[in-house]
Write a protein that holds these residues in place. Structure first.
Motif, short mmCIF file in Angstrom:
data_model
loop_
_atom_site.label_atom_id
_atom_site.label_comp_id
_atom_site.label_asym_id
_atom_site.label_seq_id
_atom_site.Cartn_x
_atom_site.Cartn_y
_atom_site.Cartn_z
N TYR A 76 -50.87 12.72 13.40
CA TYR A 76 -49.87 13.66 13.89
C TYR A 76 -49.02 14.08 12.69
CZ TYR A 76 -45.59 15.10 16.35
OH TYR A 76 -44.49 15.77 16.79
N ASP A 86 -45.88 22.84 17.97
CA ASP A 86 -45.11 22.51 19.17
C ASP A 86 -45.32 23.60 20.21
OD1 ASP A 86 -44.24 20.28 17.91
OD2 ASP A 86 -42.21 21.00 17.51
N SER A 122 -46.53 16.89 11.42
CA SER A 122 -45.73 18.08 11.74
C SER A 122 -44.56 18.14 10.78
CB SER A 122 -45.25 18.00 13.18
OG SER A 122 -44.31 16.95 13.31
N HIS A 136 -48.76 15.59 22.12
CA HIS A 136 -49.72 16.09 21.11
C HIS A 136 -51.09 15.42 21.29
CE1 HIS A 136 -47.52 18.74 18.35
NE2 HIS A 136 -46.47 17.94 18.45
N HIS A 189 -42.73 13.69 23.36
CA HIS A 189 -43.33 14.81 22.63
C HIS A 189 -44.57 14.39 21.80
CE1 HIS A 189 -43.03 18.45 20.02
NE2 HIS A 189 -43.44 17.62 19.08
FE FE2 Z 1 -44.52 18.30 17.41
#
Ligand code: FE2
Ligand code: ATP
Length: 326
Positions: free
Chosen positions: A129, A286, A131, A112, A108
Motif C-alpha cells: 500500500y 483514494d 500512497s 484498499h 481506509h
Molecule cells: Fe489511500
C-alpha cells in the motif's frame, strides 16, 4: 443491496456506489489542490465541505439512482486528517439519518485491500500500500490484517510530493516525476534505507536536492529517486511475502499508479513464482467505491454501528479491525 461510500481521509473527497457483487455503479471524486505549498488539513476540509453534496449527487446520477435506492452508507473513519475525516463522516451521517439507513465507518487501508481483492480476483495477497500518507506491507494473518512492514518516517507519495515542491515541480508531483524519470539516463546514488521490513525516505529528499544544487538534470534525479525508492519497496514486499508465505502481491494507493513500480514488483513476483495484481488506476488512488465495498462486506458479515459509534479516528490502525468477512 446498494451501498454508497464516502471517502475523505486526505485530499480527495470521493463518493462511490457498489452493489452486493462489487459491481461499481459509480466512482466520482473531487481532489483538493492547494494553491501553493503543501496540504493544509483545514483548507482540504473546507474544500470537501464545499464539494461533498455535488460529488454525492454526481455519483447517484452516474449510477442512474436516486437517494431512495441506497440501502447502506459507509465512510472512511480513519486513518487520516481529522478535519477531512469529520467532513466525510458528517456527510455520511446526514445522508444516513435523512433516509434512516444503516451506517458503517470503515478503515481506509483495509478498503484498499478489499477493493483490490474483489476487482482483481486475487485471494490472499500481501498488499503493498503505497500512497501519499501511507506506506505499508499488509497481509491477512490470524483473523486480522496485520502490518508487516511500514515507513518509519513519511509516506512515499509525500516524499515524492515534498521533493517535487523543493525542485519546483508543483504539488502532486508523483506523475511529473514518473514522466521525467522516463527521460533519465544516469543513475546517481541516493540513501537506500531498509531496516528489516521497514523503510525510511526523509534522507532521500535532502540527497536529491543536493544533486539538484550540483546541476544534475531533473530527469536523472527523478530516475534515481524512482529506482532507489521503488527498489526499497520491492525489497521489503518480497521479504514480507517470504516471511508469511504469500504467493500473491497486490498493489494499492496512489503511487501504485506508477508503471515503473508496477514493473519492479511484477519482476520480483515472477522471480519467486508469485503473481502480481493491481486494480484499475481509479481504484488505486483514494476513492469512494472502495469505501462502499468494504462497508458492504462488513454489513454483510453482521457489523452494525450506531451513529455515536461512528466517531472518526485519525490514527485508526489496520490491525485493530477484527475481520469477520473472510
Ligand atoms: Fe489511500
Ligand atoms: P492516503 O490517504 O491513503 O495516504 P493519499 O491522500 O496520499 O492517500 P492517494 O490518491 O492514494 O492519496 O495518493 C496520492 C499520492 O500518489 C500523491 O503523493 C501522488 O504524488 C502520488 N502519485 C499519483 N500518481 C503517481 C504516479 N504516477 N507515480 C508516483 N506517484 C504518484
Amino acid at each position: 443491496m446498494i451501498t454508497l461510500g464516502i471517502e475523505g481521509t486526505a485530499h480527495t473527497l470521493g463518493a462511490g456506489i457498489v452493489d452486493s457483487e462489487c459491481n461499481v455503479l459509480a466512482n466520482e471524486l473531487d481532489m483538493f489542490r492547494p494553491p501553493s505549498g503543501g496540504l493544509h488539513p483545514r483548507e482540504a476540509a473546507n474544500h470537501h465541505a464545499d464539494v461533498a453534496a455535488d460529488v454525492m449527487s454526481r455519483a447517484l446520477d452516474a449510477a442512474g439512482l436516486g437517494p431512495e435506492d441506497i440501502d447502506l452508507v459507509s465512510f472512511s473513519m480513519g486513518p487520516g486528517l481529522g478535519p477531512c475525516l469529520r467532513v466525510a463522516a458528517t456527510a455520511a451521517r446526514a445522508f444516513a439519518c435523512m433516509r434512516n439507513l444503516p451506517i458503517i465507518g470503515v478503515n481506509h487501508c483495509i478498503a484498499h485491500i478489499e477493493i483490490g481483492r474483489a476487482l482483481t480476483g486475487c485471494r490472499d495477497p500481501a498488499l503493498l500500500y503505497a500512497s501519499g500518507g501511507n506506506t505499508q506491507v499488509i497481509a491477512f494473518a490470524e483473523g486480522r490484517y496485520r502490518i508487516f512492514g511500514e515507513t518509519q518516517d513519511i509516506g512515499i507519495g509525500n516524499m515524492l510530493d515534498k521533493l517535487g515542491r523543493d525542485l519546483g515541480l508543483g504539488f502532486y508531483a508523483g506523475p511529473t516525476i514518473e514522466k521525467l524519470a522516463k527521460e533519465g539516463t544516469e543513475y546517481h546514488e541516493l540513501p537506500y534505507s531498509v531496516k528489516g521490513m521497514d523503510v525510511a525516505f526523509s534522507g532521500m529528499i535532502t540527497a536529491a536536492v543536493a544533486l539538484h544544487n550540483k546541476g544534475v538534470p531533473l530527469e536523472d534525479i527523478a530516475f534515481s529517486v524512482q529506482e532507489t525508492a521503488f527498489a526499497m519497496l520491492t525489497e521489503v514486499t518480497e521479504r514480507a511475502m517470504a516471511h508469511i508465505g504469500k504467493k500473491e502481491v497486490l498493489l494499492g494507493g496512489g503511487v501504485a499508479q506508477n508503471s515503473r513500480l508496477r514493473d519492479m514488483v511484477e519482476d520480483m513476483a515472477h522471480a519467486r513464482g508469485a503473481e502480481m495484481f493491481v486494480p484499475d488506476r481509479q481504484f488505486c488512488r483514494d476513492n469512494g467505491a472502495m469505501i462502499a465495498w468494504l462497508g458492504a462486506e462488513m454489513h454483510n458479515s453482521g457489523v452494525r454501528m450506531t451513529v455515536p459509534e461512528t466517531l472518526v479516528r485519525q490514527r485508526f490502525r489496520t490491525d485493530e479491525v477484527e475481520v469477520g468477512w473472510r
